[in-house]
Write an enzyme that holds these catalytic residues in place. Structure first.
Site, PDB file in Angstrom:
ATOM      1  N   GLN A  31       0.835  -1.208   0.000  1.00  0.00           N
ATOM      2  CA  GLN A  31       0.000   0.000   0.000  1.00  0.00           C
ATOM      3  C   GLN A  31       0.868   1.257   0.000  1.00  0.00           C
ATOM      4  O   GLN A  31       2.079   1.179   0.182  1.00  0.00           O
ATOM      5  CB  GLN A  31      -0.908  -0.003   1.236  1.00  0.00           C
ATOM      6  CG  GLN A  31      -0.173  -0.222   2.552  1.00  0.00           C
ATOM      7  CD  GLN A  31      -1.035  -0.868   3.630  1.00  0.00           C
ATOM      8  OE1 GLN A  31      -2.258  -0.771   3.594  1.00  0.00           O
ATOM      9  NE2 GLN A  31      -0.407  -1.523   4.600  1.00  0.00           N
ATOM     10  N   ASP A  86       0.201  -0.213  13.710  1.00  0.00           N
ATOM     11  CA  ASP A  86       0.604   0.980  14.458  1.00  0.00           C
ATOM     12  C   ASP A  86       0.820   0.680  15.933  1.00  0.00           C
ATOM     13  O   ASP A  86       1.390   1.493  16.660  1.00  0.00           O
ATOM     14  CB  ASP A  86      -0.435   2.089  14.289  1.00  0.00           C
ATOM     15  CG  ASP A  86      -1.806   1.667  14.776  1.00  0.00           C
ATOM     16  OD1 ASP A  86      -2.021   1.658  16.002  1.00  0.00           O
ATOM     17  OD2 ASP A  86      -2.665   1.330  13.945  1.00  0.00           O
ATOM     18  N   ASP A 137      -0.048 -12.717   6.428  1.00  0.00           N
ATOM     19  CA  ASP A 137      -1.460 -12.448   6.137  1.00  0.00           C
ATOM     20  C   ASP A 137      -2.309 -12.924   7.329  1.00  0.00           C
ATOM     21  O   ASP A 137      -2.198 -14.083   7.748  1.00  0.00           O
ATOM     22  CB  ASP A 137      -1.826 -13.216   4.868  1.00  0.00           C
ATOM     23  CG  ASP A 137      -3.227 -12.874   4.378  1.00  0.00           C
ATOM     24  OD1 ASP A 137      -4.041 -12.387   5.177  1.00  0.00           O
ATOM     25  OD2 ASP A 137      -3.481 -13.112   3.178  1.00  0.00           O
ATOM     26  N   ASP A 155      -8.488  -5.446  13.256  1.00  0.00           N
ATOM     27  CA  ASP A 155      -8.177  -4.013  13.206  1.00  0.00           C
ATOM     28  C   ASP A 155      -7.756  -3.696  11.774  1.00  0.00           C
ATOM     29  O   ASP A 155      -6.616  -3.327  11.517  1.00  0.00           O
ATOM     30  CB  ASP A 155      -7.049  -3.748  14.213  1.00  0.00           C
ATOM     31  CG  ASP A 155      -6.663  -2.276  14.276  1.00  0.00           C
ATOM     32  OD1 ASP A 155      -7.357  -1.446  13.662  1.00  0.00           O
ATOM     33  OD2 ASP A 155      -5.658  -1.974  14.939  1.00  0.00           O
TER      34      ASP A 155
END
Lengths: 277, 277
Positions: A31, A86, A137, A155
């Protein structure tokens, strides 16, 4: 420097946030990742042009996706977070003294590395010996686990790009099997104003598997519409049964145990969507 | 036509909403008034560059500012709305069968006229024989009334321009006197993320006068941060005393009686602001 981060909520709505510094920008194998400094929200982490976390309001999402299921469970020992590179959800999970192991399964190692560098307060728990980071994954991790976790937190980013499969019924079946016989899952299920289809489908898919399925909500100013839903699937414990809730024994900034109950008391239009009215 | 309505939430955040038609635009003696057609929210009414109401989400604010106090009161007969020239709060108030008189005190006649023309579903109750429109300063109406109203709704715009005085302690004193001995007031008190000072001051000023003062919340996507507070001052009835709540006897789209209770269960950071922590 008159620089603005612009996030397209829909074709017809854009949120613009003033940027004072472009701290980091890269294309990872999965991404686009960017870190901006903003006067409104402090440092923000952006994936594929959606704000994921900000210094200012990250505690809301992190607390609500973890403490609501964790205080529902009488003795959670082992937790898995899928996505959430994060680190903020893991940070909240290890605040529960019963937790012995917390796995963070993040497909994109760069999210963790960049978060460690620019969001030290979010990643503070990633060095905790109870925490194990798996760079794989989440779907694989789920299907390789049986009867293993007390809590699984999905999440995920918004259901575009690599996260689409984290919103599928097949995936939730794997989550069900990966949970212990009294386990709980929770998934972020988007805005009840802008993503009603996603919320409704997740609710239908999860409630087809779990005997107790409930939607709860939180107010997150950096997310589309400022209002967000979470869907909990539970094999045994009812999160709205206040009698059985474990007592909160540490401080939080958004979550509290009255709010835990109140977050499940939904506006009528959300009830109607969930009931297919 | 690539036209966007841009609303400055702060110096550092802007919401842009696509506009397909500029339906109306004028400078009234009191403010700038605009009506836009938008694909996201339908028709929107804008005063001094803040969205006041939209077809899509007006019901949330209108229901929450009226039904929460009205179902708290055992027998509300006479209500006053200050501001609220769009008519949506009045529309909700007259749904309560006990209401005999509902006064709308709007300083700017043009808001009512323009709303009647472009928002028929909001202004539908303004022709009701129970409803009386007073085109005057709400402050005057309040100070000319003694022991008169069961409910006073301060449906003010943001505290800029003519609305500043509607957020003053002196004004709330007038409201207190204009209420009957068991009367209730409610004021919209802005975003808990972006206008914490306004919310805190209103809470302090109202709780200095009323024995029961409580803040509740609603999720309104067209308002700054998507999350909004209301502050209720009550002389006698506690809105969180569920036992005494009148039973809801008509349908609503956001409000319901579980949510009535839940809306008062505040996030910790809001509690901390109100308690001056």
């Amino acid at each position: 420097m008159n620089l603005w981060y612009r996030e397209k909520h829909t074709e017809n709505q854009i949120l613009s946030v003033k940027v004072t510094d472009v701290i980091h920008k890269e294309k990872t194998p999965f991404q686009e990742l960017a870190v901006y400094e903003t006067p409104e929200y402090g440092t923000i982490l952006v994936l594929d042009n959606y704000i994921q976390v900000s210094d200012q309001d990250e505690y809301i999402y992190a607390e609500m996706i973890t403490h609501v299921p964790l205080f529902t469970h009488p003795n959670p020992k082992k937790a898995l977070v899928i996505g959430g590179g994060d680190g903020s959800a893991i940070r909240e999970i290890v605040k529960h003294p019963s937790i012995e192991e917390a796995h963070l399964c993040e497909i994109d190692e760069r999210v963790v590395e960049v978060s460690k560098k620019y969001f030290p307060q979010m990643t503070v728990a990633l060095e905790d010996p109870k925490v194990k980071i798996l760079y794989k994954d989440g779907i694989k991790q789920v299907f390789q686990s049986k009867d293993e976790y007390d809590l699984i937190v999905v999440d995920s980013p918004d259901p575009v790009g690599p996260a689409v499969n984290l919103f599928s019924k097949g995936f939730y079946e794997g989550v069900y099997e990966a949970l212990k016989e009294d386990g709980i899952m929770v998934a972020q299920t988007e805005s009840p104003y802008f993503n009603q289809d996603v919320m409704k489908k997740a609710y239908d898919d999860i409630s087809a598997l779990f005997p107790i399925t409930k939607v709860y909500m939180a107010a997150i100013p950096t997310y589309q519409s400022g209002f967000w839903t979470f869907t909990m699937g539970s094999k045994k414990y009812d999160p709205t049964n206040v009698e059985n809730m474990r007592k909160q024994d540490f401080e939080t900034s958004y979550y509290n145990q009255n709010l835990h109950y109140g977050a499940f008391l939904l506006p009528t239009f959300i009830q109607n969507i969930l009931e297919g009215k």
